[in-house]
Design an enzyme around this catalytic site. Structure first.
Site, mmCIF file in Angstrom:
data_model
loop_
_atom_site.group_PDB
_atom_site.id
_atom_site.type_symbol
_atom_site.label_atom_id
_atom_site.label_comp_id
_atom_site.label_asym_id
_atom_site.label_seq_id
_atom_site.Cartn_x
_atom_site.Cartn_y
_atom_site.Cartn_z
ATOM 1 N N GLY A 49 0.768 -1.244 0.000
ATOM 2 C CA GLY A 49 0.000 0.000 0.000
ATOM 3 C C GLY A 49 0.796 1.289 0.000
ATOM 4 N N GLU A 104 4.014 4.128 6.086
ATOM 5 C CA GLU A 104 2.794 3.316 5.998
ATOM 6 C C GLU A 104 1.725 4.075 5.215
ATOM 7 O OE1 GLU A 104 1.419 0.642 6.105
ATOM 8 O OE2 GLU A 104 1.393 -0.404 8.018
ATOM 9 N N ASP A 108 -4.653 1.378 10.947
ATOM 10 C CA ASP A 108 -6.059 1.085 11.240
ATOM 11 C C ASP A 108 -6.146 0.655 12.709
ATOM 12 O OD1 ASP A 108 -8.664 0.126 11.211
ATOM 13 O OD2 ASP A 108 -8.364 -1.340 9.636
ATOM 14 N N LYS A 136 -6.717 5.850 11.160
ATOM 15 C CA LYS A 136 -8.091 5.706 11.664
ATOM 16 C C LYS A 136 -7.992 5.700 13.187
ATOM 17 C CE LYS A 136 -9.951 2.920 7.854
ATOM 18 N NZ LYS A 136 -10.231 1.524 7.453
ATOM 19 N N VAL A 158 -11.356 2.797 2.933
ATOM 20 C CA VAL A 158 -10.975 3.696 1.842
ATOM 21 C C VAL A 158 -10.087 2.962 0.834
ATOM 22 C CG1 VAL A 158 -11.149 5.903 3.083
ATOM 23 C CG2 VAL A 158 -9.045 4.563 3.270
ATOM 24 N N ASP A 164 -5.954 -0.650 -1.522
ATOM 25 C CA ASP A 164 -6.788 -1.526 -2.355
ATOM 26 C C ASP A 164 -7.971 -2.100 -1.603
ATOM 27 O OD1 ASP A 164 -5.241 -3.321 -0.670
ATOM 28 O OD2 ASP A 164 -5.938 -4.918 -1.985
ATOM 29 N N ARG A 170 -5.660 0.447 -6.265
ATOM 30 C CA ARG A 170 -4.391 1.085 -5.876
ATOM 31 C C ARG A 170 -3.969 2.194 -6.841
ATOM 32 N NH1 ARG A 170 -2.258 -2.130 -1.808
ATOM 33 N NH2 ARG A 170 -2.458 -4.372 -2.043
HETATM 34 P P1 IMP Z 1 -3.621 -2.360 11.020
HETATM 35 O O1 IMP Z 1 -2.639 -3.435 11.357
HETATM 36 O O2 IMP Z 1 -5.022 -2.730 11.458
HETATM 37 O O3 IMP Z 1 -3.226 -0.987 11.514
HETATM 38 O O4 IMP Z 1 -3.773 -2.352 9.455
HETATM 39 C C1 IMP Z 1 -2.835 -1.798 8.632
HETATM 40 C C2 IMP Z 1 -2.988 -2.300 7.204
HETATM 41 O O5 IMP Z 1 -4.331 -2.673 6.905
HETATM 42 C C3 IMP Z 1 -2.661 -1.182 6.236
HETATM 43 O O6 IMP Z 1 -1.292 -1.142 5.924
HETATM 44 C C4 IMP Z 1 -3.525 -1.542 5.028
HETATM 45 O O7 IMP Z 1 -2.837 -2.441 4.181
HETATM 46 C C5 IMP Z 1 -4.716 -2.254 5.615
HETATM 47 N N1 IMP Z 1 -5.900 -1.351 5.739
HETATM 48 C C6 IMP Z 1 -6.440 -0.877 6.876
HETATM 49 N N2 IMP Z 1 -7.501 -0.079 6.629
HETATM 50 C C7 IMP Z 1 -7.635 -0.053 5.277
HETATM 51 C C8 IMP Z 1 -8.558 0.638 4.392
HETATM 52 O O8 IMP Z 1 -9.477 1.383 4.779
HETATM 53 N N3 IMP Z 1 -8.337 0.433 3.064
HETATM 54 C C9 IMP Z 1 -7.369 -0.391 2.564
HETATM 55 N N4 IMP Z 1 -6.488 -1.033 3.361
HETATM 56 C C10 IMP Z 1 -6.619 -0.865 4.704
#
Ligand code: IMP
Length: 180
Positions: A49, A104, A108, A136, A158, A164, A170
């Site tokens: 991403g 990054e 999320d 987020k 998003v 993606d 992407r």
């Molecule tokens: P985390 O480990 O939950 O913080 O997630 C991080 C990863 O989840 C990011 O690097 C993204 O690849 C993916 N991700 C989280 N939210 C989204 C979104 O809204 N759209 C697309 N990918 C997301």
């Protein structure tokens, strides 16, 4: 920006434009350049991403810097798998003594960074900071310190600008948000 777009049968509405993205990246680039003046940071872009944000951010930085790419967790559809694994490994010697800035696309739940930062710190970098284009904040479950934030967004899926939905989206230059 166009009207709503459809990906894998889901509708997404225009959210953050290319122009807003460019403006924000110029700001972050200046901040990073100020903070790392006289240093030569190693940017560590998290694939897939962050490739677009990384390419734009390093061009907005007016300091000597290096860049490497790593690949961590797979993200399954709309929900975080919660699992973190290093797919493309990093050698200790790559980061030892370096000022590392992780790039990054989005933080999320924060799981990915909460798992990865301690692994990285064991490799002996001089410092570690995180730059995430989107955060987020309300979804954050872990205590992750994000030094550079592009936009704080609500907990809604998003796509675009490197992000993606099941492999698609992407290439879209703007960011779109899941419609109701
Ligand atoms: P985390 O480990 O939950 O913080 O997630 C991080 C990863 O989840 C990011 O690097 C993204 O690849 C993916 N991700 C989280 N939210 C989204 C979104 O809204 N759209 C697309 N990918 C997301």
């Amino acid at each position: 920006m166009k009207d709503n777009i459809e990906i894998h049968g889901l509708s997404f509405r225009p959210y953050i434009s290319q122009a807003q993205i460019a403006e924000k990246i110029a700001e972050i680039g200046q901040q990073v350049s100020r903070d790392y003046k006289g240093k030569s940071p190693l940017f560590l872009a998290v694939l897939n991403g962050a490739f677009m944000f990384a390419a734009d951010l390093i061009r907005a930085c007016e300091i000597d810097c290096a860049i490497s790419f790593i690949r961590l967790a797979s993200y399954d559809g709309l929900n975080s798998s919660g699992e973190v694994k290093t797919v493309i490994g990093l050698q200790d010697e790559d980061v030892k003594g370096k000022d590392v800035v992780i790039i990054e696309d989005i933080v999320d739940t924060g799981q990915t960074m909460a798992h990865f930062v301690p692994q990285l710190e064991e490799m002996g970098p001089a410092s570690v900071a995180i730059a995430s284009f989107l955060v987020k904040r309300e979804a954050l479950e872990s205590d992750v310190d994000i030094k550079y934030v592009g936009f704080e967004i609500p907990n809604r899926f998003v796509i675009g600008y490197g992000l993606d939905y099941d492999g698609l989206g992407r290439n879209i230059p703007d960011i779109y948000q899941l419609a109701d």
